[in-house]
Design an enzyme around this catalytic site. Structure first.
Site, PDB file in Angstrom:
ATOM      1  N   LYS A 106       0.861  -1.189   0.000  1.00 13.83           N
ATOM      2  CA  LYS A 106       0.000   0.000   0.000  1.00 13.83           C
ATOM      3  C   LYS A 106       0.889   1.227   0.000  1.00 13.83           C
ATOM      4  O   LYS A 106       2.020   1.191   0.502  1.00 13.83           O
ATOM      5  CB  LYS A 106      -0.872   0.008   1.255  1.00 13.83           C
ATOM      6  N   GLY A 218     -20.723   6.291   3.109  1.00  6.19           N
ATOM      7  CA  GLY A 218     -19.821   6.711   2.047  1.00  6.19           C
ATOM      8  C   GLY A 218     -20.568   6.897   0.750  1.00  6.19           C
ATOM      9  O   GLY A 218     -21.707   6.397   0.579  1.00  6.19           O
ATOM     10  N   GLY A 220     -18.279   7.199  -2.254  1.00  2.74           N
ATOM     11  CA  GLY A 220     -17.173   7.177  -3.205  1.00  2.74           C
ATOM     12  C   GLY A 220     -17.374   6.002  -4.151  1.00  2.74           C
ATOM     13  O   GLY A 220     -18.465   5.435  -4.240  1.00  2.74           O
ATOM     14  N   ASN A 221     -16.305   5.619  -4.808  1.00  2.00           N
ATOM     15  CA  ASN A 221     -16.404   4.575  -5.836  1.00  2.00           C
ATOM     16  C   ASN A 221     -17.014   3.271  -5.304  1.00  2.00           C
ATOM     17  O   ASN A 221     -17.897   2.688  -5.945  1.00  2.00           O
ATOM     18  CB  ASN A 221     -15.003   4.327  -6.426  1.00  2.00           C
TER      19      ASN A 221
HETATM   20  N1  GLU Z   1      -7.178  -0.082  -3.228  1.00  5.41           N
HETATM   21  C1  GLU Z   1      -7.947  -1.259  -3.464  1.00  5.41           C
HETATM   22  C2  GLU Z   1      -7.966  -2.152  -2.241  1.00  5.41           C
HETATM   23  O1  GLU Z   1      -7.813  -1.724  -1.123  1.00  5.41           O
HETATM   24  C3  GLU Z   1      -7.509  -1.959  -4.731  1.00  5.41           C
HETATM   25  C4  GLU Z   1      -6.103  -2.417  -4.731  1.00  5.41           C
HETATM   26  C5  GLU Z   1      -5.625  -2.886  -6.098  1.00  5.41           C
HETATM   27  O2  GLU Z   1      -6.411  -2.896  -7.030  1.00  5.41           O
HETATM   28  O3  GLU Z   1      -4.448  -3.222  -6.172  1.00  5.41           O
HETATM   29  O4  GLU Z   1      -8.223  -3.316  -2.348  1.00  5.41           O
END
Ligand code: GLU
Length: 428
Positions: A106, A218, A220-221
């Site tokens: 991350k 929320g 958002g997406n």
């Molecule tokens: N940010 C998203 C998650 O927390 C997607 C991560 C990704 O697609 O690598 O799962």
């Protein structure tokens, strides 16, 4: 509503609890409790007024035994190294539970993207890649969008990496825009994936989805497509969503007893994610305090915003009618609130199972980039549904076999897969 629980301590506590249940070897435990690699760096950005502002950036690579590290980059004013560590750790479990050959990572930048111009955002994205490009790549670590980042930003980051490495490399990042190496279905994937798991949970509990109601935190997406999926696939009713209001610096719940229309609400949401209150009111929505979403008499609660939202302080506000909590966000339920869910018999679909649709579709995007051949949206969503359904039932079976709660079962499935990969590679 957020309390001050450190997300990484929470991730470690969850892990420790299951490590005890599994009687995990202390040395293996020591490897998995901490990220294998952490990068913390400064990103100088030329602002539109000619001054230079220095931003703090992070990338944490938790574990890559099963494949390249994978996970989003958040642009958030309250980002810390510990939140990024927690989120990277959850990505390892998420990819393992979804059974995709990727590890956990991350990234983050401490910033409020809504205060940046388009040009400043582009320079910040390129700056992030300039600091990290030697340590990311299709076979090392593959970032993606998350809170505060968009497909356009992924496009700039992919371009910067390709420029620096001298090769067009779409597979370095996922969640790219369509036509720029992105996959059909990626925008919908996380929210739809949430709903595929809710559908399976309802079948398991013997609930008729068309008679069920939901309340979503929320807009958002993830929340948007979870709302659409709940209404269009399950034929259920979503009575409210909540949304942060930039002008008032607080969240509101947008409630409509006969059901919200997510596509209408999307049409009155600005580029920073705030719903137009006047237009919502004119369309018959009741606007309530931000935590009202948590108190609604619904069958399903879907926290789909950020971490630390259902805590010891507010868990008792949840209606006795709630049967399922589907964690669209990462880490929305604290361990104390979890204990209350267990006592009350609420069926919890844990975050790293429930929201694994995004990264699963990211994996499909990487596969399509490698093949340089792209699937139709129907093909992508069908493959996604299959993967999510398998993941859900794998965890459900474990929970029934071991007589443990769904979160612990998800950890058991995930940890076993990561430990096996470490063994096969001779790490342990
Ligand atoms: N940010 C998203 C998650 O927390 C997607 C991560 C990704 O697609 O690598 O799962």
């Amino acid at each position: 509503m957020a309390s001050n629980i450190n997300a990484f301590e929470m991730a470690q506590r969850q892990f420790d609890g299951v490590a005890d249940l599994l009687k995990l070897d202390p040395q293996v435990r020591e490897i998995l409790r901490w990220p294998l690699r952490e990068y913390s760096f400064r990103i100088p950005v030329r602002m539109d007024d000619g001054t230079i502002k220095v931003f703090q950036g992070f990338r944490v690579q938790h574990n890559d035994a099963r494949g390249p590290n994978k996970g989003g980059i958040r642009f958030h004013p309250a980002e810390t190294l510990d939140t990024v560590r927690a989120l990277a750790t959850w990505m390892t479990w998420k990819c393992a539970v979804a059974d995709i050959p990727l590890g956990g990572g991350k990234g983050g930048v401490i910033c409020d993207p809504a205060t940046l111009s388009v040009g400043e955002k582009e320079r910040l994205c390129r700056g992030w890649v300039q600091q990290m490009w030697k340590n990311i790549g299709p076979r090392q670590d593959v970032p993606a969008p998350d809170v505060g980042t968009t497909p356009q930003m992924m496009g700039w980051m992919m371009d910067e990496y390709s420029r620096l490495s001298g090769e067009y490399t779409p597979g370095v990042i996922t969640g790219k825009p369509l036509g720029g190496g992105g996959s059909l279905g990626r925008t919908e994937a996380t929210g739809f994936g949430v709903i595929y798991t809710v559908r399976e949970a309802m079948k398991h509990l013997g609930l008729d989805s068309s008679k069920c109601t939901a309340s979503i935190q929320g807009f958002g997406n993830v929340a948007q497509y979870a709302a659409i999926g709940f209404i269009e696939f399950l034929k259920g009713k979503v009575v409210c969503v909540s949304c942060y209001d930039r002008e008032d610096k607080t969240s509101y719940t947008y409630y409509k007893a006969d059901g919200v229309d997510p596509r209408f609400l999307m049409s009155i949401t600005d580029q920073y994610g705030s719903i137009d209150k006047a237009k919502a009111k004119a369309a018959g929505y009741t606007i309530e305090a931000g935590d009202a979403w948590l108190t609604k008499e619904v069958d399903v609660l879907i926290p789909a915003a950020i971490e630390n939202q259902i805590t010891a302080e507010n868990v008792d506000k949840i209606s006795s009618k709630v049967k399922i909590v589907a964690e669209g966000a990462n880490g929305p339920v604290t361990p104390e609130a979890d204990e209350v869910f267990k006592k009350r018999g609420i069926f919890d679909i844990p975050d790293f199972l429930c929201n694994a649709g995004g990264v699963t579709c990211s994996y499909f995007e990487g596969v399509q980039n490698d093949m340089n051949f792209y699937w139709t949206k129907e093909e992508v969503l069908e493959k996604l549904d299959t993967k999510m359904t398998q993941a859900f039932h794998g965890v459900l079976e474990m929970s029934q076999k071991e007589k443990v709660y769904m979160r612990d079962a998800a950890y058991m499935v995930a940890i076993a897969r990561v430990v096996k990969a470490m063994e096969l590679r001779g790490w342990i």
